[in-house]
Design an enzyme around this catalytic site. Structure first.
Site, PDB file in Angstrom:
ATOM      1  CB  SER A 255      -0.919   0.002   1.218  1.00  0.00           C
ATOM      2  OG  SER A 255      -0.158   0.322   2.355  1.00  0.00           O
ATOM      3  CE  LYS A 256      -1.866   5.265  -4.226  1.00  0.00           C
ATOM      4  NZ  LYS A 256      -2.602   6.350  -4.829  1.00  0.00           N
TER       5      LYS A 256
END
Ligand code: GLU
Length: 485
Positions: A255-256
């Site tokens: 995930s970012k």
């Protein structure tokens, strides 16, 4: 047959992370493989998440990755506007939302925040999901009109019956059937007049003639609602291809937020765009023969989306490094030199044979960022441990090394020609006279002049680069170290 049309539809919310890049790449490959067209659409209807400069990053990334789009905000193909905020101004979303209201497939909702907060909530996957109770579906036409005339804020919701089921087909996951009672009457038009992604993606994919939708599987659970919209309009549903999750080495979702790399970060870490693209192509797809190295053109030829896997793909930086190393090895030496030069100049300021050094490191580094650590020892002899002189196979240890270095020192002092060949010929004579193995002599010399276990060249190559004075100084340092041990 209908021409294949795909779209990459990013929301401009920041950098292009590996997952976004893969969606873009697969959309691109599905289109190119079939001789179709690949379109770029900017989905900027969520004004709160909009990040300044993010659209530029998208253009730059697509270009650097070699994924040229046929249509987009900068290339009109007759389906524009290609930016959702601009499409909104044409009134397209409102027009279709009203059409759904006419059909009884959508309705105005005037519920305020307070009321919505009191609704029963469900927790799914740690997220709280509020299922709207259809309160406003019960408003009479007159009530709705009075509210609208009074300027009461509203949203437009999809009207999903509480009974029955909805089935949709994904190319990889097959038929998926859900109970309608599980589907929320999702918002199609928000109170600020913008459409939600959920509505805009359907209207746009249809009006822009998209045939194949490739996206992350976080959209899988919403897809039944999209299919209901297609059915309500009487539109043909596109082919859906939902991609497997990408996880990190610990099998956690990439995930970012977990700080995972974007395309730009990877470039900064010294990876080549071609290698990144090649690696990302294999995150969920593999060819029949399990081949791994592909140029973009070769990917276009080989990419059959039916071979996309459903199991999560692991983003493995070690594998990416290996792949990048393969690309570096295969690079034209002049091109490698040009890219390596600024890094070499910074790591090794002064008068060095950079072309020679570049050639020596080309086969030994996995990324450009590995270059400094390969050549640092040339600038300054590291403070090494004499245990490095011991090499089982070469039959060397501290004592044999001291003997060898002491013996070759006067020979190297007398030597005028400090070219690799000249030095090699001279040392070969010593080896012959001693009747020893090459390594027995070369290992201690290389250790003394480099202070390192692995170097991008052999003893005589390194001495050529260092020159006579520095080579002799380092050998004397070695002798001293060994004597003091
Ligand atoms: N705007 C969506 C996103 O960036 C696009 C999803 C889709 O491809 O439909 O995730």
């Amino acid at each position: 047959m209908q021409k294949i049309r795909t779209r990459y539809a990013p929301s401009p919310t920041g950098k292009m992370h590996v997952g976004n890049l893969r969606s873009a790449l697969y959309e691109f490959l599905v289109a190119r493989h079939a001789g179709g067209s690949f379109m770029l659409r900017i989905e900027d209807t969520d004004q709160e998440r909009f990040v300044e400069g993010a659209t530029e990053i998208i253009y730059r990334t697509l270009e650097q990755a070699g994924m040229d789009h046929d249509e987009g905000p900068d290339k009109d193909g007759g389906y524009g506007p290609y930016v959702q905020s601009e499409r909104m101004k044409t009134g397209i979303y409102m027009k279709y939302a009203k059409e759904l209201i006419e059909k009884g497939e959508a309705y105005y909702c005037f519920c305020d925040k307070e009321r919505l907060e009191t609704l029963k909530t469900e927790v799914v996957d740690g997220k709280t999901i509020t299922i709207y109770d259809k309160h406003c579906l019960g408003l009479s036409k007159e009530e709705v009109e009075a509210n609208l005339a009074a300027g009461k804020p509203f949203v437009i919701r999809q009207n999903i019956p509480n009974e029955g089921t909805t089935t949709f087909t994904d190319e990889l996951y097959g038929d998926i059937t859900v109970d309608n009672s599980e589907l929320d009457d999702m918002i199609l038009i928000k109170s600020d007049g913008y459409p939600t992604y959920n509505f805009a993606n359907v209207v746009d994919d249809h009006t822009m003639n998209i045939t194949h939708v490739v996206r992350g599987n976080e959209y899988l659970s919403s897809s039944p609602k999209y299919v209901r919209l297609y059915q309500a309009f009487g539109w043909e549903v596109p082919v859906y291809i939902h991609l497997p999750l990408i996880t990190d080495e610990n099998h956690k979702k990439l995930s970012k937020r977990s700080g995972h790399s974007s395309f730009e970060d990877l470039l900064e870490q010294g990876f080549l765009p071609e290698a990144i693209v090649n690696y990302v192509a294999l995150l969920g797809w593999s060819p029949e023969d399990n081949r791994e190295i592909f140029s973009l053109q070769e990917l276009i030829e080989a990419f059959d989306y039916h071979r996309i896997s459903k199991s999560p793909a692991v983003f493995d930086i070690v594998k990416l490094r290996w792949m990048n190393g393969e690309y570096l090895k295969a690079m034209d030496p002049d091109a490698f030199y040009e890219k390596a030069l600024p890094i070499l100049k910074e790591a090794l300021p002064g008068d060095w044979d950079y072309r020679r050094i570049a050639a020596m490191v080309q086969t030994r580094v996995e990324t450009f960022c590995d270059i400094p650590e390969q050549v640092d020892f040339l600038k300054e002899l590291p403070d090494y441990d004499i245990a490095m002189y011991t090499h089982k196979k070469m039959k060397t240890d501290a004592a044999t090394s001291l003997e060898v270095l002491t013996q070759v020192l006067p020979v190297l002092e007398a030597q005028e020609d400090y070219s690799n060949d000249g030095l090699y010929a001279t040392l070969l004579k010593v080896i012959e006279e001693k009747g020893c193995k090459n390594g027995y002599l070369m290992w201690p010399i290389r250790t003394a002049v480099s202070g390192k276990q692995t170097t991008p060249g052999g003893a005589t190559e390194l001495m050529e680069l260092l020159g006579k004075e520095e080579s002799l100084r380092r050998i004397r340092v070695g002798i001293e170290k060994l004597q003091n041990a």
